[in-house]
Design an enzyme around this catalytic site. Structure first.
Site, PDB file in Angstrom:
ATOM      1  N   GLY A   1      22.540  40.449  35.295  1.00  0.00           N
ATOM      2  CA  GLY A   1      23.014  41.736  35.811  1.00  0.00           C
ATOM      3  C   GLY A   1      21.876  42.729  35.928  1.00  0.00           C
TER       4      GLY A   1
ATOM      5  N   GLY B   1      21.810  46.146  38.107  1.00  0.00           N
ATOM      6  CA  GLY B   1      22.790  47.202  37.864  1.00  0.00           C
ATOM      7  C   GLY B   1      22.146  48.439  37.252  1.00  0.00           C
ATOM      8  N   GLN B   2      23.005  49.391  36.873  1.00  0.00           N
ATOM      9  CA  GLN B   2      22.521  50.687  36.373  1.00  0.00           C
ATOM     10  C   GLN B   2      21.596  50.509  35.167  1.00  0.00           C
ATOM     11  OE1 GLN B   2      25.220  53.100  34.133  1.00  0.00           O
ATOM     12  NE2 GLN B   2      24.103  55.003  34.506  1.00  0.00           N
TER      13      GLN B   2
ATOM     14  N   ILE C   1      23.800  38.327  40.502  1.00  0.00           N
ATOM     15  CA  ILE C   1      24.617  37.495  41.394  1.00  0.00           C
ATOM     16  C   ILE C   1      24.283  37.778  42.859  1.00  0.00           C
ATOM     17  CG2 ILE C   1      26.588  39.081  41.612  1.00  0.00           C
ATOM     18  CD1 ILE C   1      28.341  36.507  41.009  1.00  0.00           C
ATOM     19  N   ARG C   2      23.528  38.882  43.109  1.00  0.00           N
ATOM     20  CA  ARG C   2      23.118  39.226  44.477  1.00  0.00           C
ATOM     21  C   ARG C   2      21.666  39.687  44.459  1.00  0.00           C
ATOM     22  NH1 ARG C   2      26.311  44.898  45.392  1.00  0.00           N
ATOM     23  NH2 ARG C   2      25.061  44.859  47.278  1.00  0.00           N
TER      24      ARG C   2
ATOM     25  N   TYR D   1      38.995  46.248  29.847  1.00  0.00           N
ATOM     26  CA  TYR D   1      37.564  46.318  29.554  1.00  0.00           C
ATOM     27  C   TYR D   1      37.349  46.331  28.037  1.00  0.00           C
ATOM     28  CZ  TYR D   1      32.912  48.570  29.356  1.00  0.00           C
ATOM     29  OH  TYR D   1      31.607  48.885  29.095  1.00  0.00           O
TER      30      TYR D   1
HETATM   31  N1  SER Z   1      30.362  53.577  30.805  1.00  0.00           N
HETATM   32  C1  SER Z   1      31.375  52.611  30.519  1.00  0.00           C
HETATM   33  C2  SER Z   1      32.587  52.830  31.339  1.00  0.00           C
HETATM   34  O1  SER Z   1      32.864  53.979  31.617  1.00  0.00           O
HETATM   35  C3  SER Z   1      31.757  52.644  29.077  1.00  0.00           C
HETATM   36  O2  SER Z   1      31.017  51.750  28.360  1.00  0.00           O
HETATM   37  O3  SER Z   1      33.261  51.910  31.647  1.00  0.00           O
END
Ligand code: SER
Length: 321
Positions: A8, A11-12, A35-36, A142
């Site tokens: 990953g 990503g950020q 993945i990209r 999540y």
């Molecule tokens: N920054 C994340 C979210 O907002 C929290 O870990 O999903």
């Protein structure tokens, strides 16, 4: 010399952790994967890069073997608001991805860093000064994957002696690569809005408190926990870490110090508001301070000045959009 793989990586968090680890260990010793490969082209071309779906154990193992990796930063995951829109996909990416990488780490004797989150807590967790070891009954998918991930990483450590370590990150604020699909994304977007139109419509209520951290502290935390003396670690995969806690109202007030006419209005997104309400207002991070000397540098005012400078210089979101 450590040889590191980041999943990953575009990503950020990954895009800035890549720079931090490459400056510590050398560009050729830090292999990026995602993945990209059609975003962040500068990062893709700057050093070793592998296209990798981390749910594929064979593919992950092959990359680890080919590059003689000894530590993996497993960052590939779906964030909270995006996960709520597609819970089964979130389970697949967050859990099956982690399991495949844990198995690859076990097979090739790698250390493994996995980010957990404030999302691992739920409405029955103490909301203020949330302790390190406390009740965890997350209500978002999540959060379910983050709590399960913490336990799975603990299990791989005690059952298979894999050197697993991790941190419960708060919302991370940065200007290089935008976050995607998180509940805390508003705290990044607000700076772009302040610097461009001077107005931000916030999806969370003005008095919603959440823990936050500026990216330079976040990448330093991720590097430092992996360098920590294992003899001092009583906890492994779920260290609370925080740098500040604020509400949108307070963040707007700090922005007004530098953008006096800045306006914030509110249009509540019920999904993100429900997630935010189930998370702590502020955590305590005593265990991280004692066990590996964690200490943040940036507070809300320093971060606000730095972010406004950065977004004025790069109104399109740094070099990585
Ligand atoms: N920054 C994340 C979210 O907002 C929290 O870990 O999903």
């Amino acid at each position: 010399m450590k040889r590191i793989l980041i999943t990953g990586a575009l990503g950020q968090l990954g895009s800035e952790l890549a720079a931090e680890l490459r400056s510590r260990y050398g560009v050729s010793n830090v292999v990026l994967s995602d993945i990209r490969d059609d975003v962040n082209r500068q990062l893709v071309e700057e050093g070793p890069f592998e296209l990798l779906d981390c749910r594929d154990f064979e593919a992950a193992g092959a990359v680890i073997k080919r590059h003689r990796i000894d530590a993996v930063y497993h960052l590939a995951a779906m964030l909270s608001a995006a996960a709520e829109r597609d819970p089964l996909r979130a389970w697949d990416i967050n859990m099956n991805g982690l399991l495949a990488v844990l198995e690859a780490a076990r097979a090739y004797s790698c250390a493994l860093f996995t980010p957990s989150s404030i999302g691992c807590f739920g409405p029955s967790t103490p909301k203020r000064y949330t302790p390190q070891d406390t009740l965890q009954r997350p209500t978002s998918i999540y959060g379910v994957t983050k709590t399960a991930g913490e336990l799975l990483c603990d299990y791989y450590h005690h059952a298979f002696d894999v050197d697993t370590r991790g941190i419960r990150f708060p919302g991370i604020i940065s200007s290089l690569t935008p976050p995607g699909g998180g509940t805390t994304d508003y705290a990044v977007e607000i700076y772009y809005a302040a610097a461009s139109s001077g107005h931000y419509e916030c999806p969370l209520a003005g008095d919603t408190y959440l823990d936050m951290m500026y990216m330079p502290d976040a990448v330093r935390a991720a590097a430092e926990i992996m360098e920590a003396d294992p003899a001092r670690l009583r906890h492994r995969n779920a260290f609370n870490v925080t740098a500040m806690s604020f509400s949108p109202e307070e963040q707007a007030a700090y922005i007004r110090k530098y953008v006096p006419d800045f306006e914030i209005t509110y249009r509540i997104d019920p999904v993100r508001q429900a997630i935010a309400n189930s998370w702590p207002d502020c955590m305590e991070d005593y265990a991280a301070r004692v066990e590996w000397d964690w200490e943040p540098e940036y507070d809300l005012d320093m971060m606000t000045q730095d972010m406004l400078d950065a977004v004025r210089r790069h109104p399109q979101g740094g070099r990585n959009v």
